[in-house]
Design a protein around this motif. Structure first.
Motif, PDB file in Angstrom:
ATOM      1  N   UNK A 149     -27.070  11.809 -52.678  1.00 24.94           N
ATOM      2  CA  UNK A 149     -25.838  11.032 -52.829  1.00 24.94           C
ATOM      3  C   UNK A 149     -25.247  11.178 -54.231  1.00 24.94           C
ATOM      4  N   UNK A 150     -26.091  11.458 -55.211  1.00 21.00           N
ATOM      5  CA  UNK A 150     -25.596  11.645 -56.580  1.00 21.00           C
ATOM      6  C   UNK A 150     -24.754  12.915 -56.708  1.00 21.00           C
ATOM      7  N   UNK A 156     -30.827   2.390 -58.562  1.00 17.00           N
ATOM      8  CA  UNK A 156     -31.290   2.496 -57.174  1.00 17.00           C
ATOM      9  C   UNK A 156     -32.709   3.055 -57.113  1.00 17.00           C
ATOM     10  N   UNK A 157     -32.986   4.077 -57.902  1.00 20.30           N
ATOM     11  CA  UNK A 157     -34.330   4.662 -57.920  1.00 20.30           C
ATOM     12  C   UNK A 157     -35.360   3.661 -58.444  1.00 20.30           C
ATOM     13  N   UNK A 158     -34.984   2.930 -59.480  1.00 23.13           N
ATOM     14  CA  UNK A 158     -35.895   1.925 -60.032  1.00 23.13           C
ATOM     15  C   UNK A 158     -36.178   0.829 -58.997  1.00 23.13           C
ATOM     16  N   UNK A 207     -36.575   8.270 -50.068  1.00 27.15           N
ATOM     17  CA  UNK A 207     -35.411   7.542 -50.585  1.00 27.15           C
ATOM     18  C   UNK A 207     -34.963   8.074 -51.942  1.00 27.15           C
ATOM     19  N   UNK A 208     -35.908   8.513 -52.755  1.00 21.59           N
ATOM     20  CA  UNK A 208     -35.522   9.130 -54.028  1.00 21.59           C
ATOM     21  C   UNK A 208     -34.714  10.404 -53.764  1.00 21.59           C
ATOM     22  N   UNK A 248     -39.570   0.624 -44.566  1.00 24.10           N
ATOM     23  CA  UNK A 248     -39.543   1.050 -43.161  1.00 24.10           C
ATOM     24  C   UNK A 248     -38.192   0.777 -42.510  1.00 24.10           C
ATOM     25  N   UNK A 249     -37.485  -0.230 -42.993  1.00 21.78           N
ATOM     26  CA  UNK A 249     -36.217  -0.637 -42.390  1.00 21.78           C
ATOM     27  C   UNK A 249     -35.007  -0.264 -43.239  1.00 21.78           C
ATOM     28  N   UNK A 250     -35.221   0.443 -44.328  1.00 24.17           N
ATOM     29  CA  UNK A 250     -34.153   0.722 -45.297  1.00 24.17           C
ATOM     30  C   UNK A 250     -33.312   1.934 -44.914  1.00 24.17           C
TER      31      UNK A 250
END
Length: 117
Positions: free
Chosen positions: A12-13, A35-37, A5-6, A48-50
């Motif tokens: 996306x950035x 978002x990262x935090x 996710x990071x 798992x569902x993100x």
């Protein structure tokens, strides 16, 4: 899993102005930091569902789905909002929550975690 996710947020950035060819704004640097935090605070169950999406206004959307619920987190510069839609019909909307208040962030994470079970 956090690294996945990071990396997604880093990708996306890189979106530039008009990335959707309909006037979308690039993702704000502050949004990416928030978002990262948030990602590092989420449980494995939520991760798992993100799914992480860009939004046309320069923010990010975190989408979490299960058989019992659907949650959307709107990650903005100085605040976040979220919607919990449950199969039971008890939907909840929380807007203008502060990144600076751990109680707001913890409450959101807890509500989403509870909705997944």
């Amino acid at each position: 899993m956090i690294g996945k996710f990071l990396n997604r947020i880093n990708e996306l950035s890189m979106l530039r102005d008009n990335w959707n060819y309909e006037g979308a704004k690039p993702i704000h640097a502050t949004v990416c930091r928030q978002a990262k935090a948030l990602v590092v605070r989420l449980s494995e169950n939520i991760l798992k569902s993100l799914v992480v999406f860009p939004d046309v206004d320069g923010t990010l959307l975190f989408d979490v789905r299960s058989d019992n619920s659907h949650s959307t987190i709107f990650v903005c510069d100085n605040f976040f909002s979220y919607i919990l839609k449950k199969k039971s019909g008890n939907n909840e909307v929380f807007s203008g929550c502060s990144w600076n208040k751990d109680s707001d962030v913890n409450a959101m994470i807890s509500k989403i975690e509870d909705s997944l079970s």
